[in-house]
Design a protein around this motif. Structure first.
Motif, mmCIF file in Angstrom:
data_model
loop_
_atom_site.group_PDB
_atom_site.id
_atom_site.type_symbol
_atom_site.label_atom_id
_atom_site.label_comp_id
_atom_site.label_asym_id
_atom_site.label_seq_id
_atom_site.Cartn_x
_atom_site.Cartn_y
_atom_site.Cartn_z
ATOM 1 N N SER A 56 0.830 -1.208 0.000
ATOM 2 C CA SER A 56 0.000 0.000 0.000
ATOM 3 C C SER A 56 0.861 1.253 0.000
ATOM 4 N N ASP A 57 1.927 1.225 0.801
ATOM 5 C CA ASP A 57 2.857 2.366 0.838
ATOM 6 C C ASP A 57 3.507 2.587 -0.524
ATOM 7 N N LEU A 58 3.817 1.492 -1.218
ATOM 8 C CA LEU A 58 4.432 1.596 -2.538
ATOM 9 C C LEU A 58 3.470 2.251 -3.530
ATOM 10 N N ALA A 59 2.208 1.851 -3.463
ATOM 11 C CA ALA A 59 1.210 2.465 -4.355
ATOM 12 C C ALA A 59 1.100 3.960 -4.081
ATOM 13 N N GLY A 60 1.164 4.335 -2.790
ATOM 14 C CA GLY A 60 1.105 5.754 -2.436
ATOM 15 C C GLY A 60 2.308 6.530 -2.936
ATOM 16 N N ALA A 61 3.480 5.904 -2.831
ATOM 17 C CA ALA A 61 4.701 6.573 -3.288
ATOM 18 C C ALA A 61 4.679 6.759 -4.806
ATOM 19 N N LYS A 62 4.185 5.778 -5.525
ATOM 20 C CA LYS A 62 4.097 5.897 -6.990
ATOM 21 C C LYS A 62 3.097 6.986 -7.387
ATOM 22 N N GLU A 63 2.014 7.092 -6.633
ATOM 23 C CA GLU A 63 1.031 8.151 -6.905
ATOM 24 C C GLU A 63 1.645 9.523 -6.657
ATOM 25 N N LEU A 64 2.484 9.613 -5.640
ATOM 26 C CA LEU A 64 3.152 10.883 -5.322
ATOM 27 C C LEU A 64 4.116 11.283 -6.434
ATOM 28 N N ILE A 65 4.772 10.298 -7.023
ATOM 29 C CA ILE A 65 5.675 10.590 -8.150
ATOM 30 C C ILE A 65 4.879 11.181 -9.310
ATOM 31 N N ARG A 66 3.674 10.658 -9.488
ATOM 32 C CA ARG A 66 2.841 11.114 -10.600
ATOM 33 C C ARG A 66 2.267 12.510 -10.374
ATOM 34 N N THR A 67 2.008 12.863 -9.128
ATOM 35 C CA THR A 67 1.281 14.118 -8.868
ATOM 36 C C THR A 67 2.063 15.150 -8.065
ATOM 37 N N GLY A 68 3.163 14.755 -7.429
ATOM 38 C CA GLY A 68 3.844 15.650 -6.499
ATOM 39 C C GLY A 68 4.775 16.643 -7.158
ATOM 40 N N ASP A 69 5.303 17.587 -6.326
ATOM 41 C CA ASP A 69 6.289 18.546 -6.834
ATOM 42 C C ASP A 69 7.658 17.880 -6.894
ATOM 43 N N ALA A 70 8.653 18.622 -7.394
ATOM 44 C CA ALA A 70 9.971 18.050 -7.668
ATOM 45 C C ALA A 70 10.624 17.479 -6.415
ATOM 46 N N GLU A 71 10.534 18.218 -5.290
ATOM 47 C CA GLU A 71 11.171 17.761 -4.053
ATOM 48 C C GLU A 71 10.512 16.483 -3.533
ATOM 49 N N MET A 72 9.177 16.457 -3.585
ATOM 50 C CA MET A 72 8.450 15.283 -3.118
ATOM 51 C C MET A 72 8.683 14.077 -4.032
ATOM 52 N N VAL A 73 8.825 14.349 -5.330
ATOM 53 C CA VAL A 73 9.067 13.278 -6.294
ATOM 54 C C VAL A 73 10.388 12.573 -5.984
ATOM 55 N N GLU A 74 11.417 13.363 -5.676
ATOM 56 C CA GLU A 74 12.738 12.791 -5.383
ATOM 57 C C GLU A 74 12.665 11.879 -4.151
ATOM 58 N N MET A 75 11.978 12.338 -3.113
ATOM 59 C CA MET A 75 11.823 11.527 -1.902
ATOM 60 C C MET A 75 11.001 10.271 -2.196
ATOM 61 N N ALA A 76 9.957 10.431 -3.007
ATOM 62 C CA ALA A 76 9.094 9.301 -3.335
ATOM 63 C C ALA A 76 9.843 8.252 -4.148
ATOM 64 N N GLU A 77 10.718 8.714 -5.045
ATOM 65 C CA GLU A 77 11.493 7.764 -5.861
ATOM 66 C C GLU A 77 12.417 6.921 -4.982
ATOM 67 N N MET A 78 13.013 7.563 -3.960
ATOM 68 C CA MET A 78 13.859 6.825 -3.028
ATOM 69 C C MET A 78 13.026 5.804 -2.243
ATOM 70 N N GLU A 79 11.825 6.230 -1.855
ATOM 71 C CA GLU A 79 10.948 5.335 -1.102
ATOM 72 C C GLU A 79 10.498 4.160 -1.963
ATOM 73 N N VAL A 80 10.218 4.405 -3.235
ATOM 74 C CA VAL A 80 9.820 3.333 -4.147
ATOM 75 C C VAL A 80 10.926 2.285 -4.246
ATOM 76 N N GLU A 81 12.165 2.739 -4.346
ATOM 77 C CA GLU A 81 13.300 1.817 -4.451
ATOM 78 C C GLU A 81 13.405 0.950 -3.197
ATOM 79 N N GLU A 82 13.304 1.590 -2.030
ATOM 80 C CA GLU A 82 13.414 0.859 -0.767
ATOM 81 C C GLU A 82 12.252 -0.123 -0.592
ATOM 82 N N LEU A 83 11.045 0.338 -0.896
ATOM 83 C CA LEU A 83 9.873 -0.516 -0.717
ATOM 84 C C LEU A 83 9.866 -1.690 -1.682
#
Length: 360
Positions: A56-83
Motif C-alpha cells: 500500500s505504501d508503494l502504491a502511495g509513493a508511486k502516486e506521489l511521483i505522478r502528482t507531487g512537486d519536484a522535491e516530493m518526487v525525489e523523496m518518493a522515488e527513493m521510497e519506491v526503491e526501498e519498498l
C-alpha cells in the motif's frame, strides 16, 4: 499464492474470534487446539500484513511521483526503491513459509551412531561424533539420554543410541543422517600415516504408536542378560531385550535400563521410529525424480561429511561447503552447516512445483 494467504489470514481472524468466545473458553481442549493453530499461523499472518502495508505504501509513493512537486518526487522515488526491495524480500519469505512443513520437525529424536569402516579408529570417531552432538544439544538446551551403548573398551564405541528431547530437535538434526568420514592419524599409528574411517549417523523422529501400524504379532521378543564392555556381565537377571520385526528384519536391542519392562518400552519406541523412517524412505524412492534434486536423501549409505584433521577442515559434500575450524565443529558448533543445509533444502523446494504453481 495470495489467495492462500488471504484464506490463512481469514482463518487467523476466525481463531481470534473463537478464542474470545465465552462458550469456547469453557472447553479447555478446544481452547488448546485453537491456541496452537493460532500460534502456528501468527508469524505467517504477521509477515503477510507487513507485506500488504508496504504494498500500500508503494502504491502511495508511486502516486506521489505522478502528482507531487519536484522535491516530493525525489523523496518518493527513493521510497519506491526501498519498498520494492523490501517487498521482494517479504515475498520470498512468504513463499518459504507456505512450503509444506515436515510433520516430524517438532519431534524428539533417537540418535543412532554406529562405527563403520576403520576398525578401532571408527569406534573412536563414533565417540567423537556422540560428544559433538551432545555439546550441540547442550548449546540448544536440549536433554540427552543415552539409552543403549555397545563398547569395546579403550574409548571404542561399536554403537550408541541416544534420545534427544527439546524444541524442534528433528528440524535441526534431520540433516545429520548419513555416513560421516574422518581423515586423521590414529593414535595407534606409529608411522604417522593418515587413515580414513567412517561412522554412520541415523536421526529417527520419535513417533506416537498410533502414527505407525505396528502389529506386535509380527515382532519376536527375546530377553537376555545385559553385557558390559568386553562382555563382562553387568546384570544377573534377563533384563535386556531384543525385538525383531519379522516382516522387515529390523532388530532393536536395549539393555541399559535395569528393568526388562523399561527396556521393552525403549526397544518398542525405537522400532516404531525405524519403521516410520523405512516407510518414509520407501515413499522417497517412489518419487525419485523429485527426490534427486533435494539436499541429501538421508540414505545411510550416502557419504555426507568429511572431517579432515590435518587441514582442520570439515566439508559437507551435499552443499559443497567447508569450514576450516574443525575444533569448533567437534565442540558442537554445527549451526553454520545446519543453517546452510536448511536453506539449500528450502531453495530446492521453492524451485520445484510447490508454491510456484499456486501463484496467480
Amino acid at each position: 499464492m495470495f489467495d492462500k494467504l488471504d484464506k490463512v489470514e481469514a482463518r487467523f481472524d476466525e481463531l481470534e474470534r473463537l478464542l474470545a468466545d465465552p462458550t469456547v473458553m469453557q472447553d479447555y481442549a478446544r481452547v488448546a487446539e485453537y491456541a496452537k493453530e493460532r500460534s502456528d499461523l501468527q508469524e505467517l499472518v504477521t509477515t503477510y500484513r507487513t507485506y500488504k502495508k508496504k504494498r500500500s505504501d508503494l502504491a502511495g509513493a508511486k502516486e506521489l511521483i505522478r502528482t507531487g512537486d519536484a522535491e516530493m518526487v525525489e523523496m518518493a522515488e527513493m521510497e519506491v526503491e526501498e519498498l520494492t526491495a523490501a517487498l521482494e524480500e517479504l515475498e520470498s519469505q512468504l513463499k518459504a513459509m507456505l512450503l509444506p512443513k515436515d510433520p516430524r520437525d517438532s519431534k524428539n529424536v533417537f540418535l543412532e551412531i554406529r562405527a563403520g569402516a576403520g576398525g578401532d579408529e571408527a569406534g573412536i570417531f563414533a565417540g567423537d561424533l556422540l560428544r559433538m552432538y551432545m555439546r550441540y544439544a547442550e548449546m540448544k538446551k536440549w536433554k540427552v539420554e543415552i539409552i543403549d551403548m555397545h563398547e569395546a573398551g579403550g574409548g571404542v564405541i561399536k554403537s550408541v543410541t541416544a534420545m534427544i528431547k527439546g524444541n524442534g530437535v528433528y528440524s535441526r538434526l534431520k540433516y545429520e543422517s548419513g555416513v560421516h568420514r574422518v581423515q586423521r592419524v590414529p593414535v595407534t599409528e606409529s608411522q604417522g600415516r593418515i587413515h580414513t574411517s567412517t561412522a554412520t549417523v541415523a536421526v529417527l523422529a520419535e513417533m506416537d504408536e498410533i502414527e505407525v501400524n505396528l502389529d506386535m504379532n509380527d515382532v519376536r521378543v527375546d530377553v537376555f542378560r545385559s553385557q558390559g564392555a568386553g562382555g563382562q556381565s553387568v546384570n544377573t537377571t534377563d533384563s535386556a531385550v531384543r525385538m525383531t520385526h519379522i516382516p522387515t528384519g529390523i532388530v532393536v536391542e536395549m539393555q541399559d535400563e535395569r528393568s526388562q519392562l523399561q527396556n521393552r518400552i525403549r526397544a518398542k519406541a525405537v522400532l516404531i521410529a525405524r519403521l516410520y523412517e523405512m516407510e518414509q524412505e520407501r515413499l522417497r524412492q517412489e518419487q525419485e525424480n523429485e527426490r534427486r534434486g533435494q539436499v541429501g536423501s538421508g540414505d545411510r549409505s550416502e557419504k555426507i561429511r568429511t572431517y579432515n584433521y590435518p587441514q582442520s577442515r570439515v566439508t559437507d559434500h551435499r552443499i559443497n561447503y567447508s569450514s576450516y575450524n574443525l575444533p569448533a565443529v567437534m565442540a558442537g558448533d554445527l549451526d553454520d552447516f545446519i543453517d546452510r543445509l536448511a536453506m539449500a533444502a528450502q531453495a530446492e523446494q521453492l524451485a520445484g512445483d510447490g508454491v510456484a504453481e499456486t501463484e496467480d
